[in-house]
Each structure stands twice: as C-alpha cells, then as structure tokens.
Design a protein around this motif. Structure first.
Motif, PDB file in Angstrom:
ATOM      1  N   MET A  33       0.837  -1.192   0.000  1.00  0.00           N
ATOM      2  CA  MET A  33       0.000   0.000   0.000  1.00  0.00           C
ATOM      3  C   MET A  33       0.878   1.252   0.000  1.00  0.00           C
ATOM      4  O   MET A  33       1.975   1.280   0.564  1.00  0.00           O
ATOM      5  N   SER A  34       0.366   2.288  -0.610  1.00  0.00           N
ATOM      6  CA  SER A  34       1.129   3.522  -0.743  1.00  0.00           C
ATOM      7  C   SER A  34       1.386   4.177   0.611  1.00  0.00           C
ATOM      8  O   SER A  34       0.536   4.166   1.495  1.00  0.00           O
ATOM      9  N   THR A  35       2.567   4.729   0.787  1.00  0.00           N
ATOM     10  CA  THR A  35       2.875   5.510   1.987  1.00  0.00           C
ATOM     11  C   THR A  35       3.100   6.972   1.610  1.00  0.00           C
ATOM     12  O   THR A  35       3.575   7.757   2.430  1.00  0.00           O
ATOM     13  N   CYS A  36       2.788   7.310   0.368  1.00  0.00           N
ATOM     14  CA  CYS A  36       2.970   8.688  -0.074  1.00  0.00           C
ATOM     15  C   CYS A  36       1.603   9.309  -0.350  1.00  0.00           C
ATOM     16  O   CYS A  36       0.578   8.629  -0.367  1.00  0.00           O
ATOM     17  N   GLY A  37       1.605  10.588  -0.572  1.00  0.00           N
ATOM     18  CA  GLY A  37       0.362  11.277  -0.861  1.00  0.00           C
ATOM     19  C   GLY A  37       0.318  12.619  -0.164  1.00  0.00           C
ATOM     20  O   GLY A  37       0.994  12.846   0.851  1.00  0.00           O
ATOM     21  N   GLU A  38      -0.474  13.533  -0.719  1.00  0.00           N
ATOM     22  CA  GLU A  38      -0.757  14.814  -0.078  1.00  0.00           C
ATOM     23  C   GLU A  38      -2.206  14.765   0.392  1.00  0.00           C
ATOM     24  O   GLU A  38      -3.128  14.701  -0.418  1.00  0.00           O
ATOM     25  N   PHE A  39      -2.426  14.775   1.688  1.00  0.00           N
ATOM     26  CA  PHE A  39      -3.754  14.641   2.271  1.00  0.00           C
ATOM     27  C   PHE A  39      -4.231  16.018   2.723  1.00  0.00           C
ATOM     28  O   PHE A  39      -3.662  16.611   3.649  1.00  0.00           O
ATOM     29  N   LEU A  71      -2.235   8.569   9.486  1.00  0.00           N
ATOM     30  CA  LEU A  71      -1.535   8.815   8.226  1.00  0.00           C
ATOM     31  C   LEU A  71      -0.158   8.151   8.225  1.00  0.00           C
ATOM     32  O   LEU A  71       0.470   7.999   9.276  1.00  0.00           O
ATOM     33  N   PRO A  72       0.320   7.768   7.043  1.00  0.00           N
ATOM     34  CA  PRO A  72       1.678   7.194   6.961  1.00  0.00           C
ATOM     35  C   PRO A  72       2.733   8.288   7.139  1.00  0.00           C
ATOM     36  O   PRO A  72       2.541   9.434   6.730  1.00  0.00           O
ATOM     37  N   MET A  73       3.838   7.943   7.751  1.00  0.00           N
ATOM     38  CA  MET A  73       4.926   8.897   7.966  1.00  0.00           C
ATOM     39  C   MET A  73       5.466   9.380   6.626  1.00  0.00           C
ATOM     40  O   MET A  73       5.484   8.646   5.633  1.00  0.00           O
ATOM     41  N   ASP A  74       5.898  10.639   6.610  1.00  0.00           N
ATOM     42  CA  ASP A  74       6.564  11.267   5.466  1.00  0.00           C
ATOM     43  C   ASP A  74       5.629  11.604   4.310  1.00  0.00           C
ATOM     44  O   ASP A  74       6.094  12.007   3.243  1.00  0.00           O
ATOM     45  N   CYS A  75       4.310  11.414   4.486  1.00  0.00           N
ATOM     46  CA  CYS A  75       3.399  11.953   3.487  1.00  0.00           C
ATOM     47  C   CYS A  75       3.290  13.463   3.744  1.00  0.00           C
ATOM     48  O   CYS A  75       3.967  14.014   4.619  1.00  0.00           O
ATOM     49  N   TYR A  76       2.459  14.162   3.002  1.00  0.00           N
ATOM     50  CA  TYR A  76       2.242  15.593   3.205  1.00  0.00           C
ATOM     51  C   TYR A  76       0.781  15.825   3.569  1.00  0.00           C
ATOM     52  O   TYR A  76      -0.102  15.057   3.165  1.00  0.00           O
ATOM     53  N   PHE A  77       0.505  16.915   4.333  1.00  0.00           N
ATOM     54  CA  PHE A  77      -0.883  17.172   4.704  1.00  0.00           C
ATOM     55  C   PHE A  77      -1.093  18.648   5.024  1.00  0.00           C
ATOM     56  O   PHE A  77      -0.154  19.400   5.277  1.00  0.00           O
ATOM     57  N   ASN A  78      -2.359  19.060   4.989  1.00  0.00           N
ATOM     58  CA  ASN A  78      -2.775  20.391   5.427  1.00  0.00           C
ATOM     59  C   ASN A  78      -4.240  20.304   5.834  1.00  0.00           C
ATOM     60  O   ASN A  78      -4.928  19.343   5.453  1.00  0.00           O
ATOM     61  N   ILE A  79      -4.716  21.266   6.613  1.00  0.00           N
ATOM     62  CA  ILE A  79      -6.095  21.261   7.099  1.00  0.00           C
ATOM     63  C   ILE A  79      -6.702  22.638   6.863  1.00  0.00           C
ATOM     64  O   ILE A  79      -6.131  23.659   7.268  1.00  0.00           O
ATOM     65  N   TYR A  80      -7.859  22.662   6.189  1.00  0.00           N
ATOM     66  CA  TYR A  80      -8.585  23.897   5.918  1.00  0.00           C
ATOM     67  C   TYR A  80      -9.894  23.903   6.710  1.00  0.00           C
ATOM     68  O   TYR A  80     -10.515  22.859   6.917  1.00  0.00           O
ATOM     69  N   ARG A 135      -7.998   3.507   3.824  1.00  0.00           N
ATOM     70  CA  ARG A 135      -7.430   2.385   3.056  1.00  0.00           C
ATOM     71  C   ARG A 135      -7.616   2.613   1.564  1.00  0.00           C
ATOM     72  O   ARG A 135      -6.712   2.350   0.763  1.00  0.00           O
ATOM     73  N   TYR A 136      -8.781   3.102   1.177  1.00  0.00           N
ATOM     74  CA  TYR A 136      -9.019   3.380  -0.241  1.00  0.00           C
ATOM     75  C   TYR A 136      -8.074   4.471  -0.745  1.00  0.00           C
ATOM     76  O   TYR A 136      -7.542   4.401  -1.857  1.00  0.00           O
ATOM     77  N   ALA A 137      -7.860   5.510   0.080  1.00  0.00           N
ATOM     78  CA  ALA A 137      -6.991   6.610  -0.331  1.00  0.00           C
ATOM     79  C   ALA A 137      -5.546   6.152  -0.501  1.00  0.00           C
ATOM     80  O   ALA A 137      -4.804   6.698  -1.322  1.00  0.00           O
ATOM     81  N   LEU A 138      -5.140   5.143   0.275  1.00  0.00           N
ATOM     82  CA  LEU A 138      -3.770   4.639   0.198  1.00  0.00           C
ATOM     83  C   LEU A 138      -3.579   3.634  -0.936  1.00  0.00           C
ATOM     84  O   LEU A 138      -2.448   3.273  -1.254  1.00  0.00           O
ATOM     85  N   GLN A 139      -4.687   3.153  -1.514  1.00  0.00           N
ATOM     86  CA  GLN A 139      -4.565   2.256  -2.664  1.00  0.00           C
ATOM     87  C   GLN A 139      -4.133   3.061  -3.883  1.00  0.00           C
ATOM     88  O   GLN A 139      -4.578   4.195  -4.073  1.00  0.00           O
ATOM     89  N   PRO A 140      -3.290   2.498  -4.707  1.00  0.00           N
ATOM     90  CA  PRO A 140      -2.919   3.215  -5.934  1.00  0.00           C
ATOM     91  C   PRO A 140      -4.124   3.394  -6.832  1.00  0.00           C
ATOM     92  O   PRO A 140      -5.060   2.579  -6.836  1.00  0.00           O
ATOM     93  N   ALA A 141      -4.141   4.480  -7.564  1.00  0.00           N
ATOM     94  CA  ALA A 141      -5.265   4.760  -8.458  1.00  0.00           C
ATOM     95  C   ALA A 141      -5.290   3.754  -9.603  1.00  0.00           C
ATOM     96  O   ALA A 141      -4.259   3.405 -10.185  1.00  0.00           O
ATOM     97  N   VAL A 142      -6.485   3.278  -9.907  1.00  0.00           N
ATOM     98  CA  VAL A 142      -6.677   2.378 -11.041  1.00  0.00           C
ATOM     99  C   VAL A 142      -6.716   3.213 -12.317  1.00  0.00           C
ATOM    100  O   VAL A 142      -7.373   4.255 -12.372  1.00  0.00           O
TER     101      VAL A 142
END
Length: 663
Positions: A273-279, A317-326, A456-463
């Motif tokens: 599963m992906s450990t990257c992403g901007e959430f 969230l997985p470590m070393d991903c990126y995030f922000n909150i609005y 879990r869905y967000a961490l799955q790679p996009a089809v």
C-alpha cells in the motif's frame, strides 16, 4: 399545541398517517410511500411541501387519491407541467405538481393544489434505489426524517432549495414502516438503531424475510436498516426483459442488464500500500455544524463528531506523506501556508489545533475554499487526496460539483456527510466526480470502520486505463464509464442489450473489466445468463434510465456543450421511462366538479410546525444580511411523507398555504 400545516389563522391542515413499504430484491430496493392528510378548514387550500430524496433514487410513480378516485400523474416537460398546474387551479380543479430542484437533485417540492374544505386526500410516491455497501459488508437503507436547510451564497438564486424554512412542534401523525427482503443468498440478520419487530423469515432457506418498526417509534431520527447476507461479494448480473408494450429498440423496449462485481486486487499490490500522498482535510466550520447529529437523546454535536473523525484520520496517516487542514464557512483558512511533511512534530501541532476548532465561521461556502486548493501546485510523487467533512447545507450544489469534476485529474475526493440530513447529492457527488468514495456519519457506532475504510481506499494506488469487453454482445451503455475501482468495493454497470442473441433464453453473456494497478494488468470477469429474471417491476430499466439522465445533466454543465440538444434528450428519456429529471415534473389533475376561484391566488408563507421538536438551537446565515451575520432559530427535523417525504426541515422548512374563496 398546533401541528401540521398551518393557515394564516393558525388552523391546522394535518397529516394523518404515513405508510412506507420497502421491497428489497438483493441490492435494489423499491420504496412505496403514501401520505394521508385532510383539510379540516372551511376554505380551499394549497399546500407546498419541500422534502429530501436520495440523490441516486429513480422516482418513477406519483399518484393522488381524492375520496375514491385515483389520479396517476404523468411526466411532462417542467414548464409545461407548471402551466398546466396553474391553469387547473385557476379553473377550480384539484391538481398535484411534483418537481425536482434545479439546484440539487436530492430536494423535491410537492404542490397540493385546491383541496376543498373537509376533503381527504392521499398521495403515493414510488422510487427505486441501489442499497449502499457499508464497511462491514452490510447493505444500508435509509429513510430520512430530516432535511437540513441549504445556505445560499449572496447573489445566487436558491430556487426550491431556498424554500426550506424552520419551525418546531411535536409529530402530528403516525408512521408505519414494513420491509420485505428477498435475497439470492440467505439473510443472516437485520439491524437498526430504531426499535424493530422480530425478524420474520418467510421460507426455510432464509432468503425471504419481513421486518417492521417497533411500536411507539416517533420518527425523531432517520430510519436506517442494515441488511446482512451470506456471501455478500458474489458477482451477479441481472437481465430484465423490456416492457411488452414499449417500442422495440427503445430503452424500455429492449432488455437491460445490471452487472454487480467486487474487484479483487492482486495480493502483491495490496501488500504494498502507498505511503505517499498529499492529504488535504477540508472541515466545514459553518454555524450549522453546531447542531446535533440527530434528535435522539445524548446526540453529539456535528462539529464534535467531525473533529473526532478528523483526529482519527490524522493519527493514522503514513509517515513522510504531506498534509494540510482547511476550515471553511463564509471564508476559509488553513493551518499551514502550504502542505507540510507529516511527522511527530507537525502531527502534534495539527492535533492541538483540531481540538480547538469550532463552528464559528458563518455560512456554508465551500466553493471558494475548493477553488483555492485546486490552484495550489501539486507535490511530485504525492497524489493529492481531499477529505471533506460537511453537513452538506450548501445551496449551490451543482456549481460545487462542476468545480470538483473540472479538477478531477488533480485529485481524488473522500467525502464525509456529518449528521442526519446531510445532502446526499453533495456528499456522493463530491466522490463520484473525483474517483473517490463517500461516507455518511450519523453516529459513533460505525464511525471508526467507515473512516479507516476511506483511508485504506486513499492509500490504494489509483486504477488507470479501465476498459470493458462484452464478448460479442451488442449493447449501449446507460451508466457512465467506470473511472474508479477499490479493492472489494462494489461497482455497478447498466447497459441496454441489443441484437438477436438476447432473444435466446439459454444464451450466456460475459463481461470483463481490465485495468492497470500498480504497474500490473488486472482482469475481473462476470458470466451470466441472458434469460430475464421475473417480477422485477422494471426496476433495472428505471435505475439505468436514471443513471443515463444524470450523466446527460452533468454534460449540460460542460463548456461548449449543446445544452438544448442534451435537454431535449433528457426530457425524452424522462417521459419515455417515467423517471424524474431536473427538466421534467410529475403533474396530476383531478377533473371533477369545478368551482371557479375568485380573484388572484394569494400564497402565504408560514412557518410549519410539522414534526419533531429539536431541543437545540440551530444557527444559520440570513440571506438578507452579510454572510457572517448569524441568526438563531429553533431547529426542526422533519418527518417526510414519502419514504422520506413530508414536510422537511432540520433547520428550516418551507411550506406555503394558499386560501381560495369560492363564488
């Protein structure tokens, strides 16, 4: 205490009874709801109800019964239906007009015109809907008791949506609700937060059952049923024969197939599963978020539930991903100037700020916040994932969804409807238009499972590169091409079958869906017989028609689209299939004894004490004051006439009464 619809003399036009019958066939439900009421006044009245409807529902029948005479409504182009309704009222005829809001497909208005003194009437609605799949693999049906008001930004027209107003009272009528469940696999159990009668199995293999609400249910919150089947992930394809009287080659004349399958991703992909992403988390902080989740005892505040949901995600969230909150309301702000790397320090900073978030930012204006987020540069190798938390009280739903769809290549959206009455059109639309997933949070009992499923869905790679192969079958798509797939999450395809092979009851069909996932080619297939199932009531055809109509309506909002041609096609499909749309309406006229009406018709808007009283205060922005000026008003959840019908409101309920003087 006064109750029901009120005239200008404060006299009631009460609802007497609501009857709801639910017929479940596997994953599809047909809902029949009858609203019975009586005009106990000495004057002829017109009443206007505004009520909710699940955004994916196919409304396919509307009828009215006056005394012993039943009038079945016809689907007509909306303006023509309105003119016919007005003509009928001015001629002293009884008329009924049912139309969908042009701003949001989950709000309807029913106009009951020229009801004579002391006359009784009953209106019946039938709609068909797909049952939603939950994180624990159950199927959910929801009968809403609440329609929350929608905040309309200054300078925009609210249409039907703006007619929702508020009031409070006790429930002036009774509700009876019965569900008949028919499943291809054994039914293991049925659960609900409402009291239920014991589940009654109607055959020895437990594939048929019946259940109803327990005595004394006050309809002070949504009625939710959770159905559990054995082997819930079984691949299925249901073929429904065309209507014998319909024209061959038309949608209603040809067979239609509904394919339901659950993609099973390779273990090698699922184990990495992906450990990257901007959430990017987007929190509704408008005044309405201070309301309670529901009207039951001990209900949590919406903002409190949203905070709990966000904190659970933030800490997972997985470590070393990126995030922000609005946060958004009449304006918006963010925790960080731009997304930051997720580590122990930034997580703790964010957790502390989330705990301090309040519903203190005015009206519900999500569009400016989204437009700002989409303008921010994406982070290389970190796909953007939006998590949006809102009670859905948005008046410009279609504008918001158009914005999301226009930026779908840049992100996936995982939406959370917070509290009963959240707009299903907005919450599901945010996900559908961005290849994401939607959840509705109405209590704490299932929140954690839903939140973790979305993550879990967000961490799955996009089809990517999704294609279909129908193996020689001639067909025409009714549902849009599949753009998103998640491991174990149901995907539905509707198609109109053509050609001579469909006339052979022993013939077989096959559909395969191919796609790329994590660099691998994956194929999922479904084999099925072309022999039609029996006693479906054309449910599959109408769901397919509804899916096609919604696709065409979305295309109308695309720049450069031939809007007149698309509208004409929608109207034709809607009339041919008897399914509601934004461009059509149901109209029924009782051509009985006519009584001329004196003078111009006067409509008086009144606050309707129509349902359960809500103990808390609901804050909303005045449409005649600056967005940050807040007014407080007692909230009202509403008991709908339909399967969710009635006179709505969790915030405000729109009801008008017109009095006529007979010559």
């Amino acid at each position: 205490m006064n109750c029901g619809l009120l005239t200008n003399k404060n006299e009631p036009v009460p609802l007497k009874n609501i009857e709801v019958d639910l017929q479940v066939q596997g994953h599809v439900a047909t809902v029949t709801s009858t609203l019975k009421y009586i005009n106990e006044e000495d004057n002829t009245l017109e009443a206007v109800f505004v009520f909710p409807m699940p955004s994916g529902a196919a409304l396919c029948h509307f009828s009215a019964k006056i005394a012993d005479q039943e009038i079945v409504a016809e689907v007509q182009e909306k303006q023509e239906a309105r003119e016919q309704y007005d003509d009928a009222l001015s001629s002293g005829e009884q008329a009924f007009l049912l139309e969908e809001s042009e701003e949001s497909a989950d709000v309807f208005r029913l106009s009951v015109g020229s009801l004579p003194p002391h006359q009784s009437a009953a209106v019946t609605f039938i709609y068909i809907i797909e049952l939603s799949v939950q994180a624990d693999h159950s199927l959910q049906f929801c009968l809403p008791a609440v329609l929350n008001p929608r905040y309309t930004p200054a300078g925009t027209g609210g249409g039907i949506v703006s007619e929702i107003t508020s009031s409070s009272t006790g429930i002036p009528y009774s509700l009876s609700f019965t569900a008949h469940i028919n499943s291809p696999n054994p039914i293991t159990k049925v659960e609900s937060k409402c009291p239920l009668e014991p589940l009654m199995f109607l055959n020895t293999d437990h594939t048929k059952a019946k259940v109803g609400l327990g005595a004394g249910h006050m309809f002070d919150r949504d009625v939710e049923l959770y159905l559990y089947y054995q082997n819930p992930h079984q691949l299925t394809a249901i073929v429904e024969a065309g209507a014998p009287a319909a024209e061959s080659g038309s949608l209603m004349g040809d067979p239609v197939v509904m394919v339901s399958f659950y993609p099973e991703f390779p273990e090698s992909v699922m184990s990495s599963m992906s450990t990257c992403g901007e959430f990017v988390f987007v929190m509704d902080r408008s005044g309405s978020m201070s309301c309670s989740m529901h009207n039951g005892p001990g209900a949590q505040g919406r903002i409190d539930c949203a905070r709990d949901t966000l904190l659970l995600l933030l800490k997972s969230l997985p470590m070393d991903c990126y995030f922000n909150i609005y946060g958004f309301g009449s304006h918006y702000s963010s925790f960080f100037p731009q997304s930051v790397q997720y580590n122990q320090d930034t997580m703790e900073q964010a957790v502390q700020k989330v705990k301090e978030m309040q519903a203190d930012m005015g009206g519900t204006e999500i569009l400016p916040a989204l437009e700002h987020i989409y303008k921010q540069p994406c982070i290389s190798n970190h796909p953007r994932q939006l998590f949006i938390f809102t009670d859905g009280e948005v008046g410009n739903t279609k504008d918001v969804l158009h914005c999301v769809k226009s930026n779908a290549d840049l992100h996936r959206c995982f939406s959370f409807g917070i509290g009963e009455g959240a707009s299903s059109e907005l919450i599901t639309g945010l996900a559908e238009n961005s290849c994401g997933h939607a959840q509705f949070i109405t209590g704490t009992d299932r929140m954690q499972a839903k939140v973790m499923q979305s993550l879990r869905y967000a961490l799955q790679p996009a089809v990517t590169d999704i294609t279909e192969d129908w193996f020689g079958l001639s067909f025409s798509h009714l549902s849009p091409q599949i753009k998103s797939l998640f491991h174990g999450q149901r995907a539905l395809i509707y198609a109109q079958l053509k050609g001579k092979e469909c006339q052979n009851p022993d013939a077989k069909g096959k559909i395969s869906v191919q796609y790329r996932l994590g660099g691998q080619e994956v194929t999922n297939s479904v084999d099925f017989f072309l022999k039609p199932v029996e006693n479906t009531g054309m449910a599959i055809h109408r769901l397919g028609a509804r899916s096609l109509i919604r696709s065409l309506e979305r295309d109308e909002r695309v720049d450069g689209a031939d809007k007149d041609a698309l509208k004409a096609r929608v109207v034709k499909l809607s009339k041919q299939c008897g399914v509601s749309s934004s461009h059509t309406a149901f109209i029924a006229v009782h051509k009985g004894n006519k009584q001329a009406v004196k003078g111009p018709l006067v409509k008086r808007r009144i606050h309707t004490p129509m349902l359960m009283a809500c103990p808390m205060m609901y804050c909303f922005a005045s449409l005649h004051a600056p967005p940050d000026v807040m007014l407080c008003q007692q909230s009202l959840a509403f008991a709908p006439p339909m399967p969710m019908l009635g006179v709505p409101c969790a915030d405000s309920l729109g009801v008008q009464v017109t009095k006529y003087n007979s010559l």
